[in-house]
Design a protein around this motif. Structure first.
Motif, short mmCIF file in Angstrom:
data_model
loop_
_atom_site.label_atom_id
_atom_site.label_comp_id
_atom_site.label_asym_id
_atom_site.label_seq_id
_atom_site.Cartn_x
_atom_site.Cartn_y
_atom_site.Cartn_z
N SER A 128 -7.71 -0.49 -5.24
CA SER A 128 -9.12 -0.89 -5.13
C SER A 128 -9.25 -2.39 -4.93
N LYS A 129 -8.32 -3.16 -5.49
CA LYS A 129 -8.35 -4.61 -5.32
C LYS A 129 -7.81 -5.03 -3.95
N VAL A 130 -6.82 -4.31 -3.46
CA VAL A 130 -6.28 -4.60 -2.13
C VAL A 130 -7.32 -4.29 -1.07
N GLY A 131 -8.01 -3.14 -1.23
CA GLY A 131 -9.11 -2.79 -0.33
C GLY A 131 -8.69 -2.36 1.06
N ASP A 132 -7.47 -1.90 1.21
CA ASP A 132 -6.99 -1.47 2.53
C ASP A 132 -7.45 -0.04 2.79
N PRO A 133 -8.24 0.20 3.84
CA PRO A 133 -8.77 1.55 4.08
C PRO A 133 -7.71 2.60 4.35
N ARG A 134 -6.49 2.19 4.66
CA ARG A 134 -5.42 3.17 4.88
C ARG A 134 -5.12 3.96 3.62
N ALA A 135 -5.55 3.47 2.47
CA ALA A 135 -5.27 4.16 1.21
C ALA A 135 -6.26 5.29 0.94
N VAL A 137 0.81 -1.22 0.00
CA VAL A 137 0.00 0.00 0.00
C VAL A 137 0.84 1.28 0.00
N PRO A 138 1.86 1.42 0.86
CA PRO A 138 2.66 2.66 0.81
C PRO A 138 3.33 2.87 -0.56
N LYS A 139 3.79 1.80 -1.18
CA LYS A 139 4.44 1.92 -2.48
C LYS A 139 3.43 2.27 -3.57
N LEU A 140 2.23 1.70 -3.48
CA LEU A 140 1.19 2.02 -4.46
C LEU A 140 0.73 3.47 -4.31
N ILE A 141 0.65 3.94 -3.08
CA ILE A 141 0.29 5.34 -2.85
C ILE A 141 1.32 6.27 -3.49
N PRO A 192 -7.11 8.24 2.30
CA PRO A 192 -6.68 9.64 2.24
C PRO A 192 -5.89 9.99 0.97
N ALA A 193 -5.34 8.99 0.31
CA ALA A 193 -4.56 9.26 -0.91
C ALA A 193 -5.43 9.46 -2.14
N ILE A 194 -6.74 9.16 -2.02
CA ILE A 194 -7.65 9.33 -3.16
C ILE A 194 -8.13 10.77 -3.14
N THR A 195 -7.37 11.64 -3.73
CA THR A 195 -7.61 13.08 -3.65
C THR A 195 -8.60 13.57 -4.71
N ARG A 196 -9.07 14.77 -4.50
CA ARG A 196 -9.94 15.40 -5.50
C ARG A 196 -9.21 15.50 -6.84
N GLU A 197 -7.92 15.76 -6.78
CA GLU A 197 -7.14 15.88 -8.02
C GLU A 197 -7.19 14.58 -8.83
N ALA A 210 0.62 8.69 -16.43
CA ALA A 210 -0.80 8.41 -16.19
C ALA A 210 -1.05 6.94 -15.89
N GLN A 211 -0.39 6.05 -16.61
CA GLN A 211 -0.63 4.62 -16.38
C GLN A 211 -0.19 4.20 -14.98
N ALA A 212 0.85 4.81 -14.47
CA ALA A 212 1.29 4.50 -13.11
C ALA A 212 0.21 4.90 -12.11
N ARG A 213 -0.39 6.07 -12.31
CA ARG A 213 -1.46 6.51 -11.41
C ARG A 213 -2.68 5.60 -11.54
N SER A 214 -3.04 5.30 -12.78
CA SER A 214 -4.22 4.48 -13.01
C SER A 214 -4.07 3.08 -12.43
N GLN A 215 -2.94 2.45 -12.68
CA GLN A 215 -2.72 1.10 -12.16
C GLN A 215 -2.55 1.08 -10.65
N GLY A 216 -1.94 2.13 -10.12
CA GLY A 216 -1.84 2.22 -8.67
C GLY A 216 -3.21 2.27 -8.03
N LEU A 217 -4.09 3.08 -8.60
CA LEU A 217 -5.45 3.18 -8.09
C LEU A 217 -6.21 1.87 -8.25
N HIS A 218 -6.07 1.27 -9.42
CA HIS A 218 -6.75 0.00 -9.68
C HIS A 218 -6.32 -1.06 -8.67
N THR A 219 -5.03 -1.14 -8.42
CA THR A 219 -4.53 -2.15 -7.49
C THR A 219 -4.98 -1.85 -6.07
#
Length: 222
Positions: free
Chosen positions: A96-103, A73-77, A105-110, A85-94
């Motif tokens: 969502s699959k991990v499902g750890d709530p600690r992530a 999770v810290p590395k994906l964040i 705060p990293a899902i920003t408005r941006e 863009a693909q790094a951001r997209s795949q990081g987000l996708h992964t």
């Protein structure tokens, strides 16, 4: 006496992840997921950012979910801040699959409003998986700013994300039904219709909403 063989296996897998043959890369990612090793996490994430084949990216994501979330999770964040863009997209996708709530705060408005469509879609999907219940109204408000964006697949993705939040989306949808842009009004109406009737289908709902907008009514029930 086993270390040389272990080292050789590691080198073989790492090379496999970069092989020019997609089937070889797929098998390498599967091997890592089958026998998780924290030493492979950085390489898996690195490959996610550049992998051209969807089915290989999907296997890379699966392999990452097989590792401890405290490692991934810290590395994906960190990937969410990448200029690629693909790094951001795949990081987000992964995430969502991990499902750890600690992530969450990293899902920003941006990210939720990212100019890249795939990044934004991945952010929407990750957000509705990770959002705490008490922050759902705020998320709905941000997602509503994207109503009317893009073509049908993009709009359908946003509708699905909003609907996943449930009835908390109704106030923002009804506000959007009075927006000056016809696309926004139609998209909001279609999303509300799908919330009430999931079997309606997006194509039917959006076409019905466009007809209502063309007739100059909001379609809201009294």
């Amino acid at each position: 006496m086993t270390m040389p063989q272990q080292d050789a296996d590691t080198v073989r897998v790492l090379r496999g992840l970069e092989n020019s043959d997609a089937s070889v890369r797929l098998r390498a990612a599967m091997a890592v997921g089958t026998a998780p090793d924290p030493g492979f996490v950085d390489k898996l994430i690195e490959r996610c950012a550049v992998e051209s084949e969807f089915f290989v990216r999907d296997m890379l994501t699966w392999a990452l979910t097989r590792h401890s979330s405290s490692t991934t999770v810290p590395k994906l964040i960190d990937e969410l801040r990448s200029e690629r863009a693909q790094a951001r997209s795949q990081g987000l996708h992964t995430l969502s699959k991990v499902g750890d709530p600690r992530a969450w705060p990293a899902i920003t408005r941006e990210l939720l409003t990212d100019a890249d469509d795939e990044v934004a879609r991945s952010a929407w999907r990750a957000a509705v998986v990770l959002v705490p219940e008490d922050e759902e109204p705020g998320l709905a408000a941000v997602l509503a700013t994207q109503l009317g964006r893009g073509e049908r697949p993009m709009q359908q993705s946003l509708s699905r994300a909003l609907i996943a939040l449930g009835e908390v989306i109704l106030p923002v949808l009804r506000a959007a039904m009075t927006a000056p842009e016809p696309r926004v009004r139609a998209h909001a109406m279609a999303t509300e219709r799908l919330l009430r009737d999931p079997d309606a289908g997006f194509e039917f709902a959006i076409e019905e909403a466009k007809r209502i907008v063309a007739l100059g009514t909001t379609g809201q029930e009294e």
